[in-house]
Scaffold this active site. Structure first.
Site, short mmCIF file in Angstrom:
data_model
loop_
_atom_site.label_atom_id
_atom_site.label_comp_id
_atom_site.label_asym_id
_atom_site.label_seq_id
_atom_site.Cartn_x
_atom_site.Cartn_y
_atom_site.Cartn_z
N LYS A 58 59.98 28.04 30.58
CA LYS A 58 61.43 28.25 30.71
C LYS A 58 62.15 27.94 29.39
CE LYS A 58 61.54 27.26 35.66
NZ LYS A 58 62.02 26.34 36.72
N ALA A 74 63.19 22.69 32.67
CA ALA A 74 62.69 21.71 33.64
C ALA A 74 62.18 22.43 34.88
CB ALA A 74 63.79 20.73 34.02
N ASP A 75 61.21 21.80 35.52
CA ASP A 75 60.74 22.30 36.80
C ASP A 75 60.31 21.11 37.65
OD1 ASP A 75 60.14 24.97 38.22
OD2 ASP A 75 58.44 23.67 38.72
N THR A 76 60.81 21.07 38.88
CA THR A 76 60.51 19.98 39.79
C THR A 76 59.63 20.49 40.92
OG1 THR A 76 62.63 18.92 39.29
CG2 THR A 76 61.52 18.24 41.32
N GLY A 111 58.60 18.38 35.31
CA GLY A 111 58.19 18.65 33.94
C GLY A 111 59.45 18.95 33.15
#
Length: 193
Positions: A58, A74-76, A111
C-alpha cells in the site's frame, strides 16, 4: 500540530476513517490517498509477514505517485485459532468470525510501512484481546448494527463490541487500526519529525 522536517508532506495510504481519526488526534497533518492493492493471503504465509507485505504494498503504491512525500501504509488483521480473519464478506461470514472470537483470546496485528525518499521502514504491532462468551442472539443483534462489516475480524473494539472485551494486552490503538505510538517512533527514526 506536528511539523515535519525537510518540507515534505505526509500521506495516509488508507481510506479507513479510524486511521485518519487516530492521526488527527495525534495532531499530525496529512492527506489521504487510498491505495488499491489486492489483499490476498497466500496459504502458509505467516500472519505478521502478511500484514507487513500488505502495508508495504500500500505504501509503495502511493509513494510511486508522490516520491517526494512520506507515506504511511497499514493493514490490520485478526488471528484466531491460527486463522486470519479479515473483513467479512457478508453477514454469515461476520457471524462465523464472531463465534470464533467468543470466549477466547485472539491476536490483532497491524503491519505499518513508512515510505519516503530513501526510507522504507516496515514493522508490526501485535495486541492480544480476550472476548467474553457472546450468545447467538447478541451476535445477530451486533451484526444488524452494520458495525462489523468493514472491520478485520468483524468487530470494532471502540464501538458496541467493547461490551464483550474482557482483557487487552498491548496497544489499544493497534486494535482500532493504527499503533500510533509505533508510527510516531518510526517517523522520528526516519527523520520525518
Amino acid at each position: 500540530m506536528l511539523r515535519y522536517n525537510l518540507g515534505m508532506g505526509l500521506i495516509l495510504a488508507s481510506a479507513s476513517p479510524r486511521r485518519s481519526e487516530l492521526l488527527r488526534k495525534a495532531r499530525m497533518v496529512f492527506r489521504v490517498e487510498p491505495a488499491h492493492v489486492p489483499e490476498v493471503h497466500t496459504a502458509g504465509e505467516d500472519p505478521k509477514q502478511y500484514a507487513q507485505r500488505l502495508a508495504r504494498d500500500k505504501a509503495r503504491a502511493v509513494a510511486a505517485k508522490y516520491p517526494n512525500d512520506f507515506v504511511i501504509g497499514a493493514d490490520t488483521i485478526v488471528v484466531a485459532d491460527a486463522h486470519v480473519l479479515e473483513k467479512p464478506a457478508d453477514e454469515a461470514d461476520a457471524a462465523r468470525m464472531i463465534r470464533m472470537l467468543s470466549g477466547h483470546t485472539h491476536e490483532v496485528t497491524t503491519g505499518v510501512c513508512l515510505c519516503g525518499p530513501n526510507v522504507e521502514i516496515v514493522e508490526t504491532e501485535t495486541t492480544r484481546v480476550t472476548v467474553a462468551e457472546i450468545s447467538d442472539e447478541e451476535i445477530a443483534d451486533y451484526i444488524h448494527t452494520g458495525e462489523p462489516m468493514d472491520k478485520a475480524g468483524a468487530y470494532g473494539i471502540q464501538g458496541m463490541f467493547s461490551r464483550w472485551v474482557t482483557g487487552i494486552e498491548g496497544d489499544y490503538f493497534n486494535v482500532v487500526g493504527l499503533p500510533i505510538a509505533r508510527v510516531y517512533r518510526m517517523m522520528r527514526r526516519a527523520g520525518v519529525l
